[in-house]
Design an enzyme around this catalytic site. Sequence first.
Site, short mmCIF file in Angstrom:
data_model
loop_
_atom_site.label_atom_id
_atom_site.label_comp_id
_atom_site.label_asym_id
_atom_site.label_seq_id
_atom_site.Cartn_x
_atom_site.Cartn_y
_atom_site.Cartn_z
N ARG A 73 4.18 2.31 -2.40
CA ARG A 73 4.34 2.76 -3.78
C ARG A 73 4.50 1.55 -4.69
O ARG A 73 5.18 0.58 -4.35
CB ARG A 73 5.56 3.68 -3.90
CG ARG A 73 5.41 4.98 -3.12
CD ARG A 73 4.32 5.87 -3.73
NE ARG A 73 4.08 7.05 -2.91
CZ ARG A 73 3.14 7.16 -1.99
NH1 ARG A 73 2.32 6.13 -1.77
NH2 ARG A 73 2.99 8.27 -1.30
N VAL B 136 0.84 -1.20 0.00
CA VAL B 136 0.00 0.00 0.00
C VAL B 136 0.87 1.25 0.00
O VAL B 136 0.38 2.35 0.19
CB VAL B 136 -0.95 0.02 1.23
CG1 VAL B 136 -2.02 -1.04 1.08
CG2 VAL B 136 -0.18 -0.18 2.53
N HIS C 60 -6.06 1.42 -5.99
CA HIS C 60 -5.45 2.55 -5.25
C HIS C 60 -6.50 3.28 -4.42
O HIS C 60 -6.67 4.49 -4.50
CB HIS C 60 -4.78 3.52 -6.23
CG HIS C 60 -3.67 4.30 -5.59
ND1 HIS C 60 -2.52 4.66 -6.28
CD2 HIS C 60 -3.54 4.82 -4.34
CE1 HIS C 60 -1.73 5.35 -5.47
NE2 HIS C 60 -2.33 5.46 -4.29
N GLU D 10 -0.52 2.54 -13.38
CA GLU D 10 -1.93 2.62 -12.99
C GLU D 10 -2.73 3.36 -14.06
O GLU D 10 -2.30 4.42 -14.51
CB GLU D 10 -2.07 3.32 -11.63
CG GLU D 10 -1.43 2.52 -10.49
CD GLU D 10 -1.64 3.16 -9.12
OE1 GLU D 10 -2.24 4.25 -9.06
OE2 GLU D 10 -1.22 2.57 -8.12
N ASP E 7 -2.61 -2.71 -3.64
CA ASP E 7 -3.44 -1.53 -3.90
C ASP E 7 -2.73 -0.50 -4.78
O ASP E 7 -3.37 0.40 -5.29
CB ASP E 7 -3.84 -0.87 -2.57
CG ASP E 7 -4.82 0.27 -2.76
OD1 ASP E 7 -5.88 0.05 -3.38
OD2 ASP E 7 -4.52 1.40 -2.32
N SER F 180 -6.89 2.42 -0.86
CA SER F 180 -6.71 2.04 0.54
C SER F 180 -6.86 3.21 1.50
O SER F 180 -7.29 3.03 2.64
CB SER F 180 -5.34 1.39 0.75
OG SER F 180 -4.30 2.26 0.35
N ALA F 181 -6.52 4.42 1.06
CA ALA F 181 -6.63 5.59 1.95
C ALA F 181 -7.08 6.79 1.14
O ALA F 181 -6.27 7.65 0.78
CB ALA F 181 -5.29 5.87 2.64
#
Length: 311
Positions: free
Chosen positions: A226, A224, A274, A255, A250, A276-277
């Site tokens: 880079r 999670v 991407h 991407e 993630d 997760s946060a």
Amino acid sequence: MGHKLLLLTKANEQYRQLIEAQKLTDLVLLSDDPANIANADIWLAEPKLAAPLLPHAKKLQWLQSSFAGIDALLNPRGRKDYQLTNIKGIFGPLMSEYLFGYLLAHIRGHHFYEQQQRQKNWQAQPPMRHSTLQGMRLLLLGTGSIAQQVAQTAKHFGMQVTGINRSGQPVTGFDQIQVISRLEQAINDADVVVNLLPSTPETRNILNAPRLSMLKEDAILMNVGRGDALDLDALNAQLIAHPLQQAVLDVFHQEPLPASHPIWDRPNAVITPHISAPSHPEQIVDIFSDNYHRFIKGEPLLSQIDFARGY
């Protein structure tokens, strides 16, 4: 003399309303007119949107990233004549929710019991080496604010937590800290390995094929941090060769992750886009406002990036 703020986000109108409500002294919010790229001395921006426009930012003094990750702004030949700050302190709880949501689901057999329910079977999951987080060994690559929050959550579940950083200095909340030179042994000892490192020349491809081969037969790898920290092709081969291992991913070097990549087909991999946060503009504007007050007083800004170190 007032300051001029340019917004470069995918939610400009939401940010505009939130910043206007703050009523910040001597701050003018510029429109989205491209001409304002040259007029603004402050940017609140997503790094990937800001990076190609930096050469045209004639008056830029400070750029507040709306993300924690600022890789796109750290080109070795890029500009370094402005203050760059990122977002810290708000992503730790979100990241912990993500990590422990998937970790608990795996350890407590959620997927198995979903299948049992569909088949109307009353049967317990076959015994595994770990059926609880208690006593499991967690290795966190990185010991910053997010890692410290994850470590705190892990200790709540009774896990043993080791952190990896450059200095090896003790960090509150960790059972032990190791330096990166001892990473291979730390991976070999861990039941769960979580990458939370920023993207720097030293961390790129840090999870390569030789290090992935050190994973325990039933280890869980979670990335999670880079995407460029992980050799995804090597991980794909690793998961084929070791079907008891699990990966939760993630972030990716490219991407969106190309549909042609074989990692999509691994039954022992979880892939998320991407998420997760996720950033919450209300929290980011609070951080921006705090830093703006510091900026106009000439005080050090919070979460300022050292261009040389990359974080």
